[in-house]
Design a protein around this motif. Structure first.
Motif, PDB file in Angstrom:
ATOM      1  N   MET A 131       0.846  -1.188   0.000  1.00 25.19           N
ATOM      2  CA  MET A 131       0.000   0.000   0.000  1.00 25.19           C
ATOM      3  C   MET A 131       0.886   1.244   0.000  1.00 25.19           C
ATOM      4  SD  MET A 131      -2.968   1.080   2.700  1.00 25.19           S
ATOM      5  CE  MET A 131      -3.828  -0.447   2.399  1.00 25.19           C
ATOM      6  N   ALA A 132       0.558   2.184  -0.903  1.00 27.95           N
ATOM      7  CA  ALA A 132       1.364   3.389  -1.026  1.00 27.95           C
ATOM      8  C   ALA A 132       1.261   4.238   0.240  1.00 27.95           C
ATOM      9  CB  ALA A 132       0.908   4.187  -2.240  1.00 27.95           C
ATOM     10  N   GLU A 133       2.362   4.865   0.593  1.00 28.84           N
ATOM     11  CA  GLU A 133       2.386   5.717   1.779  1.00 28.84           C
ATOM     12  C   GLU A 133       1.687   7.030   1.475  1.00 28.84           C
ATOM     13  OE1 GLU A 133       5.786   6.981   4.974  1.00 28.84           O
ATOM     14  OE2 GLU A 133       6.246   7.279   2.861  1.00 28.84           O
ATOM     15  N   GLY A 134       0.740   7.428   2.330  1.00 26.46           N
ATOM     16  CA  GLY A 134       0.034   8.677   2.138  1.00 26.46           C
ATOM     17  C   GLY A 134       0.889   9.867   2.519  1.00 26.46           C
ATOM     18  N   LEU A 135       0.445  11.045   2.103  1.00 23.63           N
ATOM     19  CA  LEU A 135       1.202  12.267   2.374  1.00 23.63           C
ATOM     20  C   LEU A 135       1.357  12.504   3.869  1.00 23.63           C
ATOM     21  CD1 LEU A 135       2.564  14.867   1.367  1.00 23.63           C
ATOM     22  CD2 LEU A 135       0.289  15.936   1.312  1.00 23.63           C
ATOM     23  N   ARG A 136       0.283  12.308   4.621  1.00 26.84           N
ATOM     24  CA  ARG A 136       0.332  12.528   6.065  1.00 26.84           C
ATOM     25  C   ARG A 136       1.326  11.585   6.731  1.00 26.84           C
ATOM     26  NH1 ARG A 136      -2.793  14.666  10.153  1.00 26.84           N
ATOM     27  NH2 ARG A 136      -2.856  13.488  12.106  1.00 26.84           N
ATOM     28  N   GLU A 137       1.284  10.309   6.336  1.00 28.17           N
ATOM     29  CA  GLU A 137       2.203   9.326   6.906  1.00 28.17           C
ATOM     30  C   GLU A 137       3.643   9.643   6.554  1.00 28.17           C
ATOM     31  OE1 GLU A 137      -0.597   8.567   5.335  1.00 28.17           O
ATOM     32  OE2 GLU A 137      -1.730   7.961   7.132  1.00 28.17           O
ATOM     33  N   ARG A 138       3.862  10.081   5.320  1.00 28.06           N
ATOM     34  CA  ARG A 138       5.228  10.417   4.889  1.00 28.06           C
ATOM     35  C   ARG A 138       5.765  11.593   5.693  1.00 28.06           C
ATOM     36  NH1 ARG A 138       7.215  14.053   1.407  1.00 28.06           N
ATOM     37  NH2 ARG A 138       5.178  14.492   0.467  1.00 28.06           N
ATOM     38  N   LYS A 139       4.942  12.615   5.893  1.00 28.24           N
ATOM     39  CA  LYS A 139       5.395  13.778   6.648  1.00 28.24           C
ATOM     40  C   LYS A 139       5.692  13.422   8.104  1.00 28.24           C
ATOM     41  CE  LYS A 139       3.382  17.541   3.943  1.00 28.24           C
ATOM     42  NZ  LYS A 139       2.473  18.710   3.944  1.00 28.24           N
ATOM     43  N   LYS A 140       4.862  12.548   8.675  1.00 23.84           N
ATOM     44  CA  LYS A 140       5.110  12.114  10.050  1.00 23.84           C
ATOM     45  C   LYS A 140       6.412  11.329  10.140  1.00 23.84           C
ATOM     46  CE  LYS A 140       1.731  10.468  12.498  1.00 23.84           C
ATOM     47  NZ  LYS A 140       0.543   9.660  12.903  1.00 23.84           N
ATOM     48  N   ARG A 141       6.635  10.457   9.159  1.00 17.49           N
ATOM     49  CA  ARG A 141       7.872   9.672   9.150  1.00 17.49           C
ATOM     50  C   ARG A 141       9.083  10.582   9.002  1.00 17.49           C
ATOM     51  NH1 ARG A 141      10.650   8.147   4.959  1.00 17.49           N
ATOM     52  NH2 ARG A 141       8.908   8.400   3.501  1.00 17.49           N
ATOM     53  N   GLU A 142       8.984  11.564   8.111  1.00 18.24           N
ATOM     54  CA  GLU A 142      10.104  12.482   7.888  1.00 18.24           C
ATOM     55  C   GLU A 142      10.366  13.342   9.124  1.00 18.24           C
ATOM     56  OE1 GLU A 142       8.845  14.546   4.411  1.00 18.24           O
ATOM     57  OE2 GLU A 142       9.622  13.009   3.019  1.00 18.24           O
ATOM     58  N   THR A 143       9.308  13.775   9.802  1.00 22.99           N
ATOM     59  CA  THR A 143       9.475  14.573  11.021  1.00 22.99           C
ATOM     60  C   THR A 143      10.151  13.755  12.104  1.00 22.99           C
ATOM     61  OG1 THR A 143       7.526  15.923  10.544  1.00 22.99           O
ATOM     62  CG2 THR A 143       8.272  15.854  12.829  1.00 22.99           C
ATOM     63  N   ARG A 144       9.694  12.514  12.258  1.00 21.64           N
ATOM     64  CA  ARG A 144      10.294  11.640  13.257  1.00 21.64           C
ATOM     65  C   ARG A 144      11.775  11.421  12.975  1.00 21.64           C
ATOM     66  NH1 ARG A 144      11.682   6.591  14.968  1.00 21.64           N
ATOM     67  NH2 ARG A 144      10.786   5.903  16.948  1.00 21.64           N
ATOM     68  N   GLN A 145      12.109  11.196  11.696  1.00 21.37           N
ATOM     69  CA  GLN A 145      13.498  10.963  11.333  1.00 21.37           C
ATOM     70  C   GLN A 145      14.348  12.200  11.559  1.00 21.37           C
ATOM     71  OE1 GLN A 145      14.682   7.813  10.297  1.00 21.37           O
ATOM     72  NE2 GLN A 145      16.555   8.867  10.897  1.00 21.37           N
ATOM     73  N   ARG A 146      13.802  13.371  11.256  1.00 26.13           N
ATOM     74  CA  ARG A 146      14.558  14.619  11.447  1.00 26.13           C
ATOM     75  C   ARG A 146      14.853  14.847  12.928  1.00 26.13           C
ATOM     76  NH1 ARG A 146      11.221  17.742   9.451  1.00 26.13           N
ATOM     77  NH2 ARG A 146      10.422  18.971  11.184  1.00 26.13           N
ATOM     78  N   ILE A 147      13.853  14.617  13.771  1.00 26.91           N
ATOM     79  CA  ILE A 147      14.058  14.775  15.209  1.00 26.91           C
ATOM     80  C   ILE A 147      15.130  13.797  15.694  1.00 26.91           C
ATOM     81  CG2 ILE A 147      12.995  14.508  17.486  1.00 26.91           C
ATOM     82  CD1 ILE A 147      10.320  15.333  16.143  1.00 26.91           C
ATOM     83  N   SER A 148      15.025  12.547  15.259  1.00 24.82           N
ATOM     84  CA  SER A 148      15.997  11.530  15.666  1.00 24.82           C
ATOM     85  C   SER A 148      17.401  11.892  15.207  1.00 24.82           C
ATOM     86  CB  SER A 148      15.590  10.165  15.093  1.00 24.82           C
ATOM     87  OG  SER A 148      16.573   9.196  15.366  1.00 24.82           O
ATOM     88  N   ASP A 149      17.537  12.320  13.965  1.00 28.76           N
ATOM     89  CA  ASP A 149      18.850  12.673  13.427  1.00 28.76           C
ATOM     90  C   ASP A 149      19.474  13.836  14.189  1.00 28.76           C
ATOM     91  OD1 ASP A 149      18.591  10.668  11.570  1.00 28.76           O
ATOM     92  OD2 ASP A 149      18.032  11.989   9.911  1.00 28.76           O
ATOM     93  N   MET A 150      18.676  14.854  14.461  1.00 26.03           N
ATOM     94  CA  MET A 150      19.178  16.014  15.191  1.00 26.03           C
ATOM     95  C   MET A 150      19.594  15.626  16.606  1.00 26.03           C
ATOM     96  SD  MET A 150      19.293  18.623  13.247  1.00 26.03           S
ATOM     97  CE  MET A 150      18.658  19.246  11.697  1.00 26.03           C
ATOM     98  N   ALA A 151      18.773  14.815  17.248  1.00 23.66           N
ATOM     99  CA  ALA A 151      19.089  14.388  18.611  1.00 23.66           C
ATOM    100  C   ALA A 151      20.372  13.569  18.640  1.00 23.66           C
ATOM    101  CB  ALA A 151      17.929  13.569  19.171  1.00 23.66           C
ATOM    102  N   THR A 152      20.497  12.628  17.723  1.00 25.36           N
ATOM    103  CA  THR A 152      21.692  11.775  17.694  1.00 25.36           C
ATOM    104  C   THR A 152      22.942  12.612  17.474  1.00 25.36           C
ATOM    105  OG1 THR A 152      20.430   9.898  16.852  1.00 25.36           O
ATOM    106  CG2 THR A 152      22.813   9.841  16.535  1.00 25.36           C
ATOM    107  N   GLY A 153      22.866  13.576  16.561  1.00 19.69           N
ATOM    108  CA  GLY A 153      24.008  14.446  16.312  1.00 19.69           C
ATOM    109  C   GLY A 153      24.426  15.214  17.556  1.00 19.69           C
ATOM    110  N   LEU A 154      23.456  15.746  18.278  1.00 18.77           N
ATOM    111  CA  LEU A 154      23.755  16.495  19.499  1.00 18.77           C
ATOM    112  C   LEU A 154      24.320  15.568  20.588  1.00 18.77           C
ATOM    113  CD1 LEU A 154      20.621  18.825  19.646  1.00 18.77           C
ATOM    114  CD2 LEU A 154      22.982  19.544  19.278  1.00 18.77           C
ATOM    115  N   PHE A 155      23.745  14.388  20.717  1.00 17.85           N
ATOM    116  CA  PHE A 155      24.240  13.440  21.726  1.00 17.85           C
ATOM    117  C   PHE A 155      25.686  13.032  21.438  1.00 17.85           C
ATOM    118  CE2 PHE A 155      19.613  11.875  22.249  1.00 17.85           C
ATOM    119  CZ  PHE A 155      19.367  12.828  23.218  1.00 17.85           C
TER     120      PHE A 155
END
Length: 213
Positions: A1-25
């Motif tokens: 099933m294709a990923e919807g726009l809302r799901e994609r944005k949520k996934r991208e937001t989660r990844q951005r937060i994780s990436d930023m946190a890991t970099g700071l840690f």
């Protein structure tokens, strides 16, 4: 099933937060970084960070669900005529042989482990994850062989298989912390896996053999 726009944005937001946190840690250490700083770096609110990551530890160990389920997935995917332990040994060898980051064979993994070692909350969470892996694998083995609820064998076998995984990860972690070359460590861990297999008893190596289809 294709990923919807809302799901994609949520996934991208989660990844951005994780990436930023890991970099700071990695830059400053787990204990020195606040959730507010992570939110600012990721350009989101503090509440948004908590919506995706209920605890600060989840930001650093954000792939814990995958880690918990990995051994069970390997067991469920074992070949006909293959036991649970041999399936895990085969999969671990494959990961180590290709110098996979999934088992820590990568530049920078030493820094990742150093952050964990310096932060008591992360060490505690890592211990909890190890227990979750054991519980998940025991449940999988119990289901795969149709064991009774009071049968202790699935738990005992799960403990042995988890020990195999733990020895590989500990060996890799120590080597990466020492600044070793991942390719060299890969070859050494392959030898270690052979030695580990020799230590396992026949009851472990022949448990939950999958029948022919």
């Amino acid at each position: 099933m294709a990923e919807g726009l809302r799901e994609r944005k949520k996934r991208e937001t989660r990844q951005r937060i994780s990436d930023m946190a890991t970099g700071l840690f990695l830059e400053r250490g787990f204990m020195e970084v606040t959730i507010a700083e992570i939110a600012e770096a990721a350009d989101v609110s503090v509440n948004t960070v908590y919506n995706y990551f209920p605890a600060k530890e989840d930001l650093f160990l954000d792939r814990s669900v995958e880690v918990v389920e990995r051994a069970s997935r390997w067991v469920r995917g074992r070949d006909a005529g293959e036991s649970a332990a041999r399936a895990v040994l085969r999969e671990l060898r494959a990961e180590v042989e290709v110098v996979s980051p999934r088992v820590g064979l990568m530049a920078g993994y030493g820094n990742f482990m150093r952050v964990i070692h310096e932060a008591p909350p992360l060490r505690s969470r890592l211990w909890t994850l190890q227990q979750e892996i054991l519980d998940h694998l025991e449940a999988t083995l119990r289901e795969e062989v149709g064991a009774a609820a009071d049968d202790p064998l699935p738990g005992l076998i799960a403990g042995q298989i988890c020990w195999v995984q733990q020895m590989v990860m500990v060996s890799v972690s120590r080597a990466m912390l020492a600044g070793r070359n991942p390719d060299v460590v890969s070859r050494e861990v392959l030898v270690l896996l052979d030695e580990i297999e020799e230590l396992l008893g026949e009851k472990v190596l022949n448990y939950a053999v999958r029948g022919a289809p």
